[in-house]
Design an enzyme around this catalytic site. Structure first.
Site, PDB file in Angstrom:
ATOM      1  CG  HIS A  80      -0.308   0.213   2.591  1.00 31.95           C
ATOM      2  ND1 HIS A  80       0.201  -0.402   3.275  1.00 31.95           N
ATOM      3  CD2 HIS A  80      -0.416   1.824   3.056  1.00 31.95           C
ATOM      4  CE1 HIS A  80       0.041   0.006   4.641  1.00 31.95           C
ATOM      5  NE2 HIS A  80       0.292   1.680   4.715  1.00 31.95           N
ATOM      6  CG  ASP A 126       0.065  -4.289   2.410  1.00 32.94           C
ATOM      7  OD1 ASP A 126       1.227  -3.478   1.715  1.00 32.94           O
ATOM      8  OD2 ASP A 126      -0.250  -2.775   3.596  1.00 32.94           O
ATOM      9  CD  GLN A 212      -2.527   6.647   9.880  1.00 30.97           C
ATOM     10  OE1 GLN A 212      -1.936   6.506  11.184  1.00 30.97           O
ATOM     11  NE2 GLN A 212      -2.775   5.213   9.124  1.00 30.97           N
ATOM     12  N   GLY A 213       2.403   6.610   8.275  1.00 38.59           N
ATOM     13  CA  GLY A 213       4.223   6.885   8.417  1.00 38.59           C
ATOM     14  C   GLY A 213       5.171   5.964   8.569  1.00 38.59           C
ATOM     15  CG  ASP A 214       5.606   4.195  12.278  1.00 38.53           C
ATOM     16  OD1 ASP A 214       6.246   5.391  12.040  1.00 38.53           O
ATOM     17  OD2 ASP A 214       4.850   4.185  13.270  1.00 38.53           O
ATOM     18  CB  SER A 215       2.897   2.031   6.148  1.00 36.80           C
ATOM     19  OG  SER A 215       1.436   1.837   6.803  1.00 36.80           O
TER      20      SER A 215
HETATM   21  N1  ARG Z   1      -1.261   3.052   7.169  1.00 38.30           N
HETATM   22  C1  ARG Z   1      -0.440   3.354   7.800  1.00 38.30           C
HETATM   23  C2  ARG Z   1       0.424   3.692   6.600  1.00 38.30           C
HETATM   24  O1  ARG Z   1       1.156   4.192   6.131  1.00 38.30           O
HETATM   25  C3  ARG Z   1       0.028   2.228   8.927  1.00 38.30           C
HETATM   26  C4  ARG Z   1      -0.554   2.355  10.464  1.00 38.30           C
HETATM   27  C5  ARG Z   1      -0.342   1.451  11.139  1.00 38.30           C
HETATM   28  N2  ARG Z   1      -1.334   2.107  12.460  1.00 38.30           N
HETATM   29  C6  ARG Z   1      -1.853   0.844  13.027  1.00 38.30           C
HETATM   30  N3  ARG Z   1      -2.260   1.539  14.231  1.00 38.30           N
HETATM   31  N4  ARG Z   1       0.060   0.662  13.539  1.00 38.30           N
HETATM   32  O2  ARG Z   1       1.921   4.397   7.394  1.00 38.30           O
END
Ligand code: ARG
Length: 392
Positions: A80, A126, A212-215
């Protein structure tokens, strides 16, 4: 009782976090501008600063994701985080620095992206590989879990993502620890969670999470040899660090063969170990090979090698013999699987076997007792195993 101990763990983490912030001074981003949390409320990722070099394979990607070095020119990240498979020179990978503004950071642009074609939010899976325009020679790599053996326990998470839900991206790499959450329990939070290819982690009371940003970044832990192994890829969650909503990660063990196969296609053997290439084990004791009789063996005990043997395990054999065509030679792995190195041949009347064989032993655990098994299958000529060695 379990909840209580998890709460205690979380409080300990929070305390560490406070200590680290106080000691280091500033963690960039709005989260640290606010006073440290005392209530484990939902607005905190709960991390502390990672030390320079602590997680050397961590990568920051310019689209705002994390990743882990898989090979000198491959970064494993989340599907993603990338748009599609194909040539792509638009991503910058930053490696080698916890501070994204460190003058000594290493950067590379991408040249190719492979996005798991099977990925969708309804199927999971993913993961993606980003190939760099040129390798980061000698880069640290994070081996991926190839079995479910490490899909439990306590995991480490790290990234430059938000330190609070809705927060800004971080300049310095943050880390935290989160406990495994069972599929059953995770399904309560996310009924459509894909148990076969996703793994969850977090505290019941929240407070510590990726955001967000850790993905795309790794979730990892120590393996049985105390080496880091990647068990997850940051994928999604409801908000960040909310109570009863653990983080959801792509389950690396379930995806590892597809990742390894694609990486191999992109020119890389699977990163099954963190061992420096070329660890050598040798046995120089002579073993007589009886004439036209049962097989004899010579042992090599391998220890301290992480994970599986390589796909290119080198076996050097030195046998002194007066008619090598008599000999049948096998390499026997610790679990007893035999790899034929040489068959007998009535016409090969040359002396001695001085040869290097390459064996694809990637399905074999490296540690344990390996055997060279030699049998003389014809009458008359004799000899002995002079020495042999394994190079991992
Ligand atoms: N989808 C998020 C990203 O794009 C990461 C989300 C992780 N969230 C969580 N609650 N662990 O960075």
């Amino acid at each position: 009782m379990r909840k209580l101990s998890k709460l205690q763990q979380a409080l300990a983490l929070a305390a560490t976090s406070i200590a680290a912030v106080a000691a280091v001074g500033v963690v960039a981003g709005q989260a640290t501008a606010a006073p440290p949390p005392t209530d484990m409320g939902p607005q905190v990722v709960g991390g502390t600063r990672a030390a320079q070099g602590e997680f050397p394979w961590m990568v920051r990607l310019s689209m705002g994701c994390g990743g882990a070095m898989y090979a000198d020119d491959l970064v494993l990240t989340a599907a993603h985080c990338v748009d599609s498979t194909g040539n792509n020179t638009g991503i910058t990978a930053t490696y080698g620095a916890v501070d994204l503004q460190d003058a000594n950071r290493v950067t590379r642009t991408s040249k190719y992206v492979y996005r798991n074609p099977g990925y969708s939010t309804s199927t999971g899976g993913d993961w993606a590989l980003i190939q760099l325009s040129s390798p980061i020679t000698g880069a640290a790599k994070l081996p991926i879990a190839t079995t479910t053996a490490y899909d439990s326990g306590t995991f480490t998470i790290a990234g430059w993502g938000a330190a609070s839900e809705g927060g800004a991206q971080e300049r310095y790499l943050l880390k935290a620890e989160v406990p495994f959450v069972s599929d059953t329990s995770c399904k309560t939070a996310y009924p459509s969670m894909k148990t076969a290819v996703e793994i969850c982690a977090g505290f019941t009371q929240g407070g510590t999470d990726t955001c967000q940003g850790d993905s795309g970044g790794p979730m990892f832990r120590r393996d049985n040899n105390n080496a880091w192994v990647q068990v997850g890829i940051v994928s999604y969650g409801r908000g960040c660090a909310r109570p009863n909503y653990p983080g959801v990660y792509a389950e690396v063990s379930a995806l590892s063969s597809a990742i390894a196969a694609k990486a191999a296609e992109l020119g890389h053997p699977p990163t099954s170990t963190t061992n420096p290439q070329g660890t050598v084990f040798e046995n120089t004791n002579d073993v007589q090979i009886p004439d036209n009789a049962g097989a004899v063996t010579s042992d090599i005990a391998v220890t301290g090698v992480t994970g599986n043997a390589p796909a290119t395990l080198k076996v050097d054999v030195n046998i002194v013999h007066t008619y090598r065509g008599d000999l049948v030679i096998d390499l026997v792995a610790p679990d007893g699987s035999a790899y034929r190195l040489k068959n007998s041949s009535t016409s090969d009347s040359a002396d001695n076997v001085i040869a290097t064989y390459t064996v694809n032993a990637s399905s074999e655990a490296a540690n344990g007792t390996w055997k060279l098994k030699v049998q003389d299958t014809y009458a008359q000529d004799v000899g002995y195993i002079n020495s042999w060695k394994l190079t991992f």
